[in-house]
Design a protein around this motif. Structure first.
Motif, PDB file in Angstrom:
ATOM      1  N   PHE A  10      42.905  -0.680  49.923  1.00  0.00           N
ATOM      2  CA  PHE A  10      43.069  -1.272  51.251  1.00  0.00           C
ATOM      3  C   PHE A  10      44.502  -1.087  51.769  1.00  0.00           C
ATOM      4  O   PHE A  10      44.715  -0.866  52.952  1.00  0.00           O
ATOM      5  CB  PHE A  10      42.693  -2.754  51.245  1.00  0.00           C
ATOM      6  CG  PHE A  10      41.213  -3.002  51.189  1.00  0.00           C
ATOM      7  CD1 PHE A  10      40.339  -2.272  51.970  1.00  0.00           C
ATOM      8  CD2 PHE A  10      40.704  -3.975  50.365  1.00  0.00           C
ATOM      9  CE1 PHE A  10      38.979  -2.500  51.930  1.00  0.00           C
ATOM     10  CE2 PHE A  10      39.344  -4.211  50.307  1.00  0.00           C
ATOM     11  CZ  PHE A  10      38.476  -3.472  51.091  1.00  0.00           C
ATOM     12  N   LYS A  11      45.465  -1.167  50.874  1.00  0.00           N
ATOM     13  CA  LYS A  11      46.862  -0.984  51.268  1.00  0.00           C
ATOM     14  C   LYS A  11      47.086   0.426  51.816  1.00  0.00           C
ATOM     15  O   LYS A  11      47.682   0.602  52.881  1.00  0.00           O
ATOM     16  CB  LYS A  11      47.775  -1.244  50.067  1.00  0.00           C
ATOM     17  CG  LYS A  11      49.239  -1.209  50.379  1.00  0.00           C
ATOM     18  CD  LYS A  11      50.058  -1.605  49.159  1.00  0.00           C
ATOM     19  CE  LYS A  11      51.541  -1.613  49.473  1.00  0.00           C
ATOM     20  NZ  LYS A  11      52.344  -2.046  48.348  1.00  0.00           N
ATOM     21  N   GLN A  12      46.578   1.436  51.126  1.00  0.00           N
ATOM     22  CA  GLN A  12      46.700   2.821  51.591  1.00  0.00           C
ATOM     23  C   GLN A  12      45.908   3.034  52.883  1.00  0.00           C
ATOM     24  O   GLN A  12      46.376   3.707  53.806  1.00  0.00           O
ATOM     25  CB  GLN A  12      46.219   3.786  50.511  1.00  0.00           C
ATOM     26  CG  GLN A  12      47.104   3.821  49.300  1.00  0.00           C
ATOM     27  CD  GLN A  12      46.492   4.615  48.147  1.00  0.00           C
ATOM     28  OE1 GLN A  12      45.322   4.979  48.178  1.00  0.00           O
ATOM     29  NE2 GLN A  12      47.296   4.855  47.129  1.00  0.00           N
ATOM     30  N   PHE A  13      44.723   2.453  52.956  1.00  0.00           N
ATOM     31  CA  PHE A  13      43.861   2.601  54.129  1.00  0.00           C
ATOM     32  C   PHE A  13      44.523   1.994  55.363  1.00  0.00           C
ATOM     33  O   PHE A  13      44.578   2.617  56.435  1.00  0.00           O
ATOM     34  CB  PHE A  13      42.511   1.925  53.851  1.00  0.00           C
ATOM     35  CG  PHE A  13      41.529   2.011  54.973  1.00  0.00           C
ATOM     36  CD1 PHE A  13      40.813   3.175  55.203  1.00  0.00           C
ATOM     37  CD2 PHE A  13      41.312   0.928  55.807  1.00  0.00           C
ATOM     38  CE1 PHE A  13      39.899   3.261  56.243  1.00  0.00           C
ATOM     39  CE2 PHE A  13      40.401   0.992  56.849  1.00  0.00           C
ATOM     40  CZ  PHE A  13      39.692   2.171  57.061  1.00  0.00           C
ATOM     41  N   ILE A  14      45.067   0.785  55.252  1.00  0.00           N
ATOM     42  CA  ILE A  14      45.701   0.110  56.390  1.00  0.00           C
ATOM     43  C   ILE A  14      46.970   0.853  56.808  1.00  0.00           C
ATOM     44  O   ILE A  14      47.238   1.017  58.003  1.00  0.00           O
ATOM     45  CB  ILE A  14      45.986  -1.367  56.052  1.00  0.00           C
ATOM     46  CG1 ILE A  14      44.652  -2.129  55.989  1.00  0.00           C
ATOM     47  CG2 ILE A  14      46.930  -2.002  57.046  1.00  0.00           C
ATOM     48  CD1 ILE A  14      44.768  -3.528  55.445  1.00  0.00           C
ATOM     49  N   HIS A  15      47.747   1.334  55.845  1.00  0.00           N
ATOM     50  CA  HIS A  15      48.957   2.097  56.176  1.00  0.00           C
ATOM     51  C   HIS A  15      48.596   3.352  56.977  1.00  0.00           C
ATOM     52  O   HIS A  15      49.216   3.643  58.010  1.00  0.00           O
ATOM     53  CB  HIS A  15      49.723   2.465  54.911  1.00  0.00           C
ATOM     54  CG  HIS A  15      50.949   3.271  55.158  1.00  0.00           C
ATOM     55  ND1 HIS A  15      52.044   2.775  55.824  1.00  0.00           N
ATOM     56  CD2 HIS A  15      51.254   4.561  54.860  1.00  0.00           C
ATOM     57  CE1 HIS A  15      52.971   3.708  55.911  1.00  0.00           C
ATOM     58  NE2 HIS A  15      52.512   4.806  55.337  1.00  0.00           N
ATOM     59  N   ALA A  16      47.591   4.096  56.522  1.00  0.00           N
ATOM     60  CA  ALA A  16      47.163   5.311  57.240  1.00  0.00           C
ATOM     61  C   ALA A  16      46.606   4.967  58.621  1.00  0.00           C
ATOM     62  O   ALA A  16      46.872   5.672  59.599  1.00  0.00           O
ATOM     63  CB  ALA A  16      46.113   6.059  56.417  1.00  0.00           C
ATOM     64  N   ALA A  17      45.863   3.858  58.726  1.00  0.00           N
ATOM     65  CA  ALA A  17      45.286   3.445  60.009  1.00  0.00           C
ATOM     66  C   ALA A  17      46.378   3.065  61.002  1.00  0.00           C
ATOM     67  O   ALA A  17      46.283   3.374  62.192  1.00  0.00           O
ATOM     68  CB  ALA A  17      44.331   2.277  59.795  1.00  0.00           C
ATOM     69  N   GLU A  18      47.422   2.402  60.538  1.00  0.00           N
ATOM     70  CA  GLU A  18      48.511   1.993  61.418  1.00  0.00           C
ATOM     71  C   GLU A  18      49.339   3.186  61.898  1.00  0.00           C
ATOM     72  O   GLU A  18      49.941   3.134  62.966  1.00  0.00           O
ATOM     73  CB  GLU A  18      49.423   0.979  60.713  1.00  0.00           C
ATOM     74  CG  GLU A  18      48.813  -0.372  60.502  1.00  0.00           C
ATOM     75  CD  GLU A  18      48.663  -1.178  61.783  1.00  0.00           C
ATOM     76  OE1 GLU A  18      49.406  -0.935  62.748  1.00  0.00           O
ATOM     77  OE2 GLU A  18      47.793  -2.049  61.812  1.00  0.00           O
ATOM     78  N   LEU A  19      49.358   4.272  61.147  1.00  0.00           N
ATOM     79  CA  LEU A  19      50.150   5.439  61.518  1.00  0.00           C
ATOM     80  C   LEU A  19      49.446   6.381  62.489  1.00  0.00           C
ATOM     81  O   LEU A  19      50.107   7.157  63.179  1.00  0.00           O
ATOM     82  CB  LEU A  19      50.520   6.240  60.264  1.00  0.00           C
ATOM     83  CG  LEU A  19      51.613   5.671  59.384  1.00  0.00           C
ATOM     84  CD1 LEU A  19      51.776   6.526  58.140  1.00  0.00           C
ATOM     85  CD2 LEU A  19      52.918   5.596  60.142  1.00  0.00           C
ATOM     86  N   VAL A  20      48.126   6.357  62.557  1.00  0.00           N
ATOM     87  CA  VAL A  20      47.379   7.399  63.262  1.00  0.00           C
ATOM     88  C   VAL A  20      47.696   7.455  64.755  1.00  0.00           C
ATOM     89  O   VAL A  20      47.800   8.539  65.328  1.00  0.00           O
ATOM     90  CB  VAL A  20      45.860   7.264  62.973  1.00  0.00           C
ATOM     91  CG1 VAL A  20      45.251   6.091  63.678  1.00  0.00           C
ATOM     92  CG2 VAL A  20      45.141   8.531  63.332  1.00  0.00           C
ATOM     93  N   TRP A  21      47.910   6.331  65.439  1.00  0.00           N
ATOM     94  CA  TRP A  21      48.221   6.338  66.871  1.00  0.00           C
ATOM     95  C   TRP A  21      49.565   7.022  67.113  1.00  0.00           C
ATOM     96  O   TRP A  21      49.710   7.851  68.010  1.00  0.00           O
ATOM     97  CB  TRP A  21      48.249   4.908  67.416  1.00  0.00           C
ATOM     98  CG  TRP A  21      48.385   4.813  68.898  1.00  0.00           C
ATOM     99  CD1 TRP A  21      47.380   4.782  69.814  1.00  0.00           C
ATOM    100  CD2 TRP A  21      49.605   4.730  69.655  1.00  0.00           C
ATOM    101  NE1 TRP A  21      47.890   4.681  71.080  1.00  0.00           N
ATOM    102  CE2 TRP A  21      49.257   4.650  71.012  1.00  0.00           C
ATOM    103  CE3 TRP A  21      50.948   4.721  69.319  1.00  0.00           C
ATOM    104  CZ2 TRP A  21      50.197   4.557  72.032  1.00  0.00           C
ATOM    105  CZ3 TRP A  21      51.893   4.634  70.332  1.00  0.00           C
ATOM    106  CH2 TRP A  21      51.513   4.551  71.668  1.00  0.00           C
ATOM    107  N   THR A  22      50.558   6.682  66.294  1.00  0.00           N
ATOM    108  CA  THR A  22      51.893   7.253  66.446  1.00  0.00           C
ATOM    109  C   THR A  22      51.882   8.749  66.145  1.00  0.00           C
ATOM    110  O   THR A  22      52.596   9.514  66.801  1.00  0.00           O
ATOM    111  CB  THR A  22      52.890   6.520  65.531  1.00  0.00           C
ATOM    112  OG1 THR A  22      52.796   5.115  65.788  1.00  0.00           O
ATOM    113  CG2 THR A  22      54.309   6.970  65.776  1.00  0.00           C
ATOM    114  N   GLN A  23      51.075   9.175  65.182  1.00  0.00           N
ATOM    115  CA  GLN A  23      50.984  10.603  64.871  1.00  0.00           C
ATOM    116  C   GLN A  23      50.514  11.397  66.083  1.00  0.00           C
ATOM    117  O   GLN A  23      51.052  12.455  66.385  1.00  0.00           O
ATOM    118  CB  GLN A  23      50.021  10.841  63.708  1.00  0.00           C
ATOM    119  CG  GLN A  23      50.571  10.444  62.368  1.00  0.00           C
ATOM    120  CD  GLN A  23      49.523  10.544  61.263  1.00  0.00           C
ATOM    121  OE1 GLN A  23      48.329  10.519  61.514  1.00  0.00           O
ATOM    122  NE2 GLN A  23      49.990  10.658  60.039  1.00  0.00           N
TER     123      GLN A  23
END
Length: 193
Positions: A10-23
């Motif tokens: 979940f930690k990796q999943f949430i980190h990746a989810a939070e980055l996708v808009w900025t990417q």
């Protein structure tokens, strides 16, 4: 899967989810800039050149409603046949998951509270993750703190949309009886107390 492995996932999943808009918002660096109404726009690269492609990327992590809100908050515009985003500095958002706590643990639904850090601040955010079936991936259906983060902020209703959605209330007044016409063509006057 034991709880420690699940929390790490979940930690990796949430980190990746939070980055996708900025990417996506920062992807077109070095591209030409078009100016429309004093706003600079730059085209997105090929892998993000349609709303469908962007939606597919967001839907890896986010539910339909949050994905649509995030796309709307990218402020996309079609310029010269190319999908463009506003050019300029994108502010940093808290995206690094520092700690995680499982609040609700059901087989296909989890509520996770995370402390996110970044941009010199820490924020506590609650996520509702849901999956359909035991082997399907989780999807973030709800996220707290939307009002403080422009990526997830719901659209502001325009005054025209508000007027359309809610009709103006009629002033409260007593109904007035209409006089009935008399047979000889005269109108009957109302008596007042």
């Amino acid at each position: 899967m034991n709880s420690l492995d699940e929390l790490r996932m979940f930690k990796q999943f949430i980190h990746a989810a939070e980055l996708v808009w900025t990417q996506i918002a920062t992807s077109p660096r070095g591209k030409p800039v078009y100016t429309i109404n004093n706003v600079d726009f730059t085209p997105l690269p090929e892998r993000y050149n349609s709303k469908r492609k962007i939606s597919r990327i967001f839907r890896r992590y986010w539910g339909r409603q949050l994905s649509e809100t995030m796309i709307r908050n990218l402020n996309l515009r079609l310029v010269k046949g190319k999908l463009c985003v506003p050019y300029g500095e994108i502010p940093q958002f808290p995206t690094v998951v520092q700690s995680l706590q499982l609040k609700l643990n059901r087989s296909n639904q989890k509520v996770v509270s995370a402390v996110l850090s970044g941009a010199n601040k820490k924020v506590r955010v609650d996520y509702r993750l849901i999956r359909v079936g035991a082997t399907a991936p989780y999807t973030i259906m709800k996220r707290s703190g939307k009002e403080y983060d422009r990526r997830y902020r719901p659209p502001v209703a325009t005054s025209a949309a508000k007027a359309k959605a809610k009709p103006a209330p009629k002033p409260a007044s007593k109904p007035v009886a209409k006089p009935k016409p008399m047979s000889n063509g005269r109108k009957k006057l109302l008596k007042t107390p």
